[in-house]
Design an enzyme around this catalytic site. Structure first.
Site, PDB file in Angstrom:
ATOM      1  N   ASP A   1       0.874  -1.263  -0.099  1.00 57.32           N
ATOM      2  CA  ASP A   1       0.029  -0.045   0.013  1.00 57.32           C
ATOM      3  C   ASP A   1       0.858   1.242  -0.116  1.00 57.32           C
ATOM      4  O   ASP A   1       0.365   2.346   0.555  1.00 57.32           O
ATOM      5  CB  ASP A   1      -0.893   0.033   1.074  1.00 57.32           C
ATOM      6  CG  ASP A   1      -1.756  -1.178   1.199  1.00 57.32           C
ATOM      7  OD1 ASP A   1      -2.359  -1.690  -0.090  1.00 57.32           O
ATOM      8  OD2 ASP A   1      -1.750  -1.817   2.168  1.00 57.32           O
TER       9      ASP A   1
ATOM     10  N   HIS B   1      -4.189  -2.876  -6.081  1.00 60.90           N
ATOM     11  CA  HIS B   1      -3.782  -1.463  -6.629  1.00 60.90           C
ATOM     12  C   HIS B   1      -4.301  -0.635  -6.867  1.00 60.90           C
ATOM     13  O   HIS B   1      -5.390  -0.957  -7.889  1.00 60.90           O
ATOM     14  CB  HIS B   1      -2.662  -1.750  -7.798  1.00 60.90           C
ATOM     15  CG  HIS B   1      -1.340  -2.664  -7.304  1.00 60.90           C
ATOM     16  ND1 HIS B   1      -0.788  -3.258  -7.924  1.00 60.90           N
ATOM     17  CD2 HIS B   1      -1.078  -2.925  -6.073  1.00 60.90           C
ATOM     18  CE1 HIS B   1       0.423  -3.623  -7.317  1.00 60.90           C
ATOM     19  NE2 HIS B   1       0.105  -3.620  -5.994  1.00 60.90           N
TER      20      HIS B   1
END
Ligand code: IMP
Ligand code: MG
Length: 338
Positions: free
Chosen positions: A13, A42
């Protein structure tokens, strides 16, 4: 480019999706390869549209980029087909014949698993499928008729693209500290997430790589259990704008300030040639939307210069907002002509 690898320097992340999407637009790779699996989401935002990809490369944003899934990656057929359809990319997707396939029983096994629950696994079946792969009982992509139109040899495609001098991008998933070998075991994912392992998943040797872009966020976040140095109280994180929700599970991410020692180790283990830092606009609201160095507030520039000095690697890409194009690109200034 020509061969650029993008990988994470934290607990996932970090904004790899955003950086990959930016590079896809700016460098127009002819091929981009996604590694890892669907536990990693993503996020890509472009022209106000928000996409979450778990299976295909974030480079889908560039209509001229061929999209490949690596041999070492794991597919879940429902996720794969829904992404192919939603993104409308069917004609440019290639799946390596040897990519593994996650089955419903893998998901069920992970949901029942107490150890994984303690770790805070996303329970997407990825680790269970990987275990089956190690035990040589996992079914691979070539065994599924519905994947036949997409099958190819991705390592060969990378070689061919490089022979034609075409830029190629390899997209890693998660981050160094979730690595099975180099992370905070047992609070890690089921694979090595380092640059070397990402290459191994694709089937490309280390000397083929021109650039390793290690992506950091301007602060740390972590979902699930395990150590997080300098962890902030939820209220404090919220006040600083660092409270995020996980892409795949929707869980609230734990947050902590940027950690120089951890970043330094990520630069070393991944042999970073460049560093990207995302979400600078969270630390420095005045940086929001900036696309040029001179448009960044002086304190932002000072901080970036300090990080660069501490890490000993050029900080070339700065994220200043969630839009892929909200990026300050310093590659020409710092590295010369591309
Ligand atoms: P698993 O890989 O789903 O079994 O999860 C193991 C650990 O890695 C858990 O703490 C997850 O939250 C974390 N994890 C796995 N993939 C990601 C990711 O893409 N981003 C952030 N954390 C992840
Ligand atoms: Mg993610």
């Amino acid at each position: 480019m020509p061969l650029t690898l993008v990988c994470g320097g934290g607990f996932g992340d970090e904004g790899k999706g955003k950086i990959s999407a930016y590079l896809a637009i700016s460098d127009s790779p002819i091929l981009s390869v996604r590694t890892g699996s669907i536990n990693a989401g993503h996020t890509v935002v472009h022209k106000g549209r928000r996409f979450k990809v778990r299976q295909l490369p974030s480079a889908f944003l560039n209509p001229s980029t061929r999209l490949a899934v690596a041999a070492g990656a794991l597919l879940r057929l429902d996720v794969f087909f829904s992404e192919v359809k939603e993104l409308g990319v069917s004609s440019r997707v290639v799946v390596d014949r040897s990519a593994g396939v996650i089955e419903p029983r893998h998901v069920e096994a992970e949901r029942r698993d107490k150890v994984l629950a303690g770790i805070g696994s996303t329970a997407q079946g990825v680790g269970a499928a990987m275990a089956d792969r190690v035990m040589r009982r996992l079914r691979l992509a070539w065994e599924y008729g519905e994947l036949a139109p997409y099958l190819g040899n991705v390592a060969d495609l990378v070689e061919e693209a490089l022979d034609e001098q075409g830029p190629v991008m390899v997209e890693g998933t998660q981050g160094l500290y979730l690595s099975l070998y180099h992370g905070t075991y047992p609070y890690v994912t089921s694979r090595d997430t380092s640059a070397a392992a990402i290459l191994s998943e694709v089937g490309v040797g280390p000397r083929r790589v021109d650039d390793v872009v290690v992506v950091f966020k301007a602060y740390l976040t972590r979902v699930g259990g395990g150590p997080l140095p300098g962890e902030l109280e939820v209220e404090e994180a919220a006040k600083l704008g660092m409270l995020e929700k996980a892409t795949v599970t929707g869980r609230v991410r734990r947050a902590a300030p940027f950690n120089v020692e951890m970043a330094r180790r990520a630069v070393r283990v991944n042999t970073a040639t460049q560093v990207a830092i995302t979400k600078l606009d969270v630390l420095f609201p005045g940086a929001a939307g900036a696309r040029r160095w001179q448009d960044l507030p002086p304190e932002t520039r000072k901080w970036v210069d300090w990080v660069e000095d501490q890490l000993g690697a050029p900080v070339t890409l700065l994220g200043t907002g969630e839009e892929a194009t909200h990026t300050v690109d310093l590659r020409r200034e710092k590295l010369g002509p591309l």
